[in-house]
Enzyme design. Structure first.
Site, mmCIF file in Angstrom:
data_model
loop_
_atom_site.group_PDB
_atom_site.id
_atom_site.type_symbol
_atom_site.label_atom_id
_atom_site.label_comp_id
_atom_site.label_asym_id
_atom_site.label_seq_id
_atom_site.Cartn_x
_atom_site.Cartn_y
_atom_site.Cartn_z
ATOM 1 N N LYS A 146 2.021 -8.185 -6.914
ATOM 2 C CA LYS A 146 2.366 -8.143 -8.341
ATOM 3 C C LYS A 146 1.165 -7.845 -9.222
ATOM 4 C CE LYS A 146 6.703 -10.559 -8.509
ATOM 5 N NZ LYS A 146 7.409 -11.759 -8.963
ATOM 6 N N VAL A 188 3.020 -11.003 -2.838
ATOM 7 C CA VAL A 188 2.029 -11.911 -3.398
ATOM 8 C C VAL A 188 2.178 -11.901 -4.907
ATOM 9 C CG1 VAL A 188 -0.419 -12.174 -3.887
ATOM 10 C CG2 VAL A 188 0.327 -11.851 -1.560
ATOM 11 N N ASP A 189 2.349 -13.091 -5.458
ATOM 12 C CA ASP A 189 2.489 -13.224 -6.903
ATOM 13 C C ASP A 189 1.207 -13.853 -7.445
ATOM 14 O OD1 ASP A 189 3.263 -13.673 -9.479
ATOM 15 O OD2 ASP A 189 5.138 -14.669 -9.010
HETATM 16 P P1 IMP Z 1 2.677 -16.864 -4.778
HETATM 17 O O1 IMP Z 1 2.278 -18.106 -4.046
HETATM 18 O O2 IMP Z 1 2.746 -17.090 -6.272
HETATM 19 O O3 IMP Z 1 1.798 -15.683 -4.429
HETATM 20 O O4 IMP Z 1 4.167 -16.537 -4.392
HETATM 21 C C1 IMP Z 1 4.457 -15.963 -3.182
HETATM 22 C C2 IMP Z 1 5.856 -16.295 -2.703
HETATM 23 O O5 IMP Z 1 6.802 -16.429 -3.765
HETATM 24 C C3 IMP Z 1 6.351 -15.160 -1.841
HETATM 25 O O6 IMP Z 1 6.082 -15.421 -0.485
HETATM 26 C C4 IMP Z 1 7.833 -15.101 -2.120
HETATM 27 O O7 IMP Z 1 8.519 -15.948 -1.221
HETATM 28 C C5 IMP Z 1 7.971 -15.672 -3.504
HETATM 29 N N1 IMP Z 1 8.086 -14.617 -4.523
HETATM 30 C C6 IMP Z 1 7.193 -14.329 -5.495
HETATM 31 N N2 IMP Z 1 7.619 -13.320 -6.266
HETATM 32 C C7 IMP Z 1 8.820 -12.934 -5.770
HETATM 33 C C8 IMP Z 1 9.786 -11.922 -6.150
HETATM 34 O O8 IMP Z 1 9.609 -11.149 -7.107
HETATM 35 N N3 IMP Z 1 10.906 -11.840 -5.384
HETATM 36 C C9 IMP Z 1 11.132 -12.658 -4.328
HETATM 37 N N4 IMP Z 1 10.273 -13.607 -3.934
HETATM 38 C C10 IMP Z 1 9.120 -13.749 -4.642
#
Ligand code: IMP
Ligand code: MG
Length: 178
Positions: free
Chosen positions: A132, A103-104
Site C-alpha cells: 500500500k 502489506v499495509d
Molecule cells: P499490516 O500489518 O498493517 O501491514 O496489515 C497486513 C495484513 O492486513 C495483511 O496480511 C492482510 O491480511 C490485511 N490487509 C491489509 N490491507 C488489506 C486489504 O486492502 N485487503 C485485504 N486485507 C488487507
C-alpha cells in the site's frame, strides 16, 4: 454500518499472472545457488498467490505456512499481532522466503520477521504481492508485485470478512453510501 460492494478492478487477471511469472523468474535466478528455498506462506491471504507462484518456480523449494492474527471483520487494525499457527519444522540454516499477500502498515510482517530472524535462518527475504506504499514502511520487501493507493482491496486471496478471496483479479472494495 454501511454495506460494501465491489468497486473498480485495480489489477486485472492477465496483469497479475504476468507479474507473478516475472517474480518467479527473479526468484529462480536469485536462489539458483541457494536451493532448496524454504517458502513460508502467510495464511490465509497468501494462499492463492503462493499457489500460482510456487507452480511457476523452477528452483527447488518447499512450502510451509504460518497463520497470524488478522484484523477480523473490521478494516481497522487491532494492533496486536500473534501467531495462531506455527511452522512444522525449524528453519535454522535454511534460505527462507516469506510470501505475504499485502502489506499495509507493515506491523504484521515486521513482527513476523523479528521472530523468524531469531530462529537463525541462513537468509531471510520477503515477497509481497501488494504494497500500500506507506511512506515510512519499516519492513524490507525484496520482491514486490504491485504498489497501490491506500484503499481496501479484495480478490486473489484478499478478503473482506472472508468474502471475495476467490476472484481472479484484485478490485477495490467500496462503501455504499446510505
Ligand atoms: P499490516 O500489518 O498493517 O501491514 O496489515 C497486513 C495484513 O492486513 C495483511 O496480511 C492482510 O491480511 C490485511 N490487509 C491489509 N490491507 C488489506 C486489504 O486492502 N485487503 C485485504 N486485507 C488487507
Ligand atoms: Mg494477511
Amino acid at each position: 454500518m454501511g454495506s460494501y460492494h465491489l468497486g473498480q478492478t485495480l489489477i486485472h487477471e492477465d496483469t497479475l499472472q504476468e507479474r507473478v511469472q516475472a517474480i518467479a523468474r527473479q526468484i529462480d535466478q536469485d536462489y539458483s545457488d541457494k536451493e532448496p528455498v524454504f517458502i513460508i506462506g502467510i495464511l490465509k491471504g497468501a494462499f492463492i498467490f503462493l499457489a500460482d507462484l510456487s507452480r511457476k518456480l523452477t528452483v527447488r523449494h518447499s512450502v510451509d505456512f504460518m497463520a497470524l492474527s488478522s484484523y477480523g471483520d473490521s478494516m481497522s487494525p487491532s494492533g496486536a499481532v500473534r501467531i495462531i499457527m506455527d511452522l512444522r519444522e525449524p528453519i535454522d540454516g535454511r534460505h527462507v522466503l516469506v510470501v505475504e499477500d499485502i502489506v499495509d502498515s507493515g506491523n504484521t510482517l515486521d513482527y513476523l520477521l523479528n521472530i523468524l530472524a531469531g530462529r537463525n535462518p541462513a537468509s531471510l527475504r520477503t515477497c509481497v504481492l501488494v504494497n500500500k506504499d506507506r511512506e515510512h514502511l519499516k519492513v524490507p520487501i525484496n520482491y514486490q508485485g504491485f504498489s497501490i493507493p491506500d484503499v481496501w482491496v479484495v480478490g486473489y486471496g484478499l478478503d473482506y470478512a472472508e468474502r471475495y478471496r476467490t476472484l481472479p483479479y484484485i478490485a477495490e472494495l467500496e462503501r455504499r453510501s446510505p
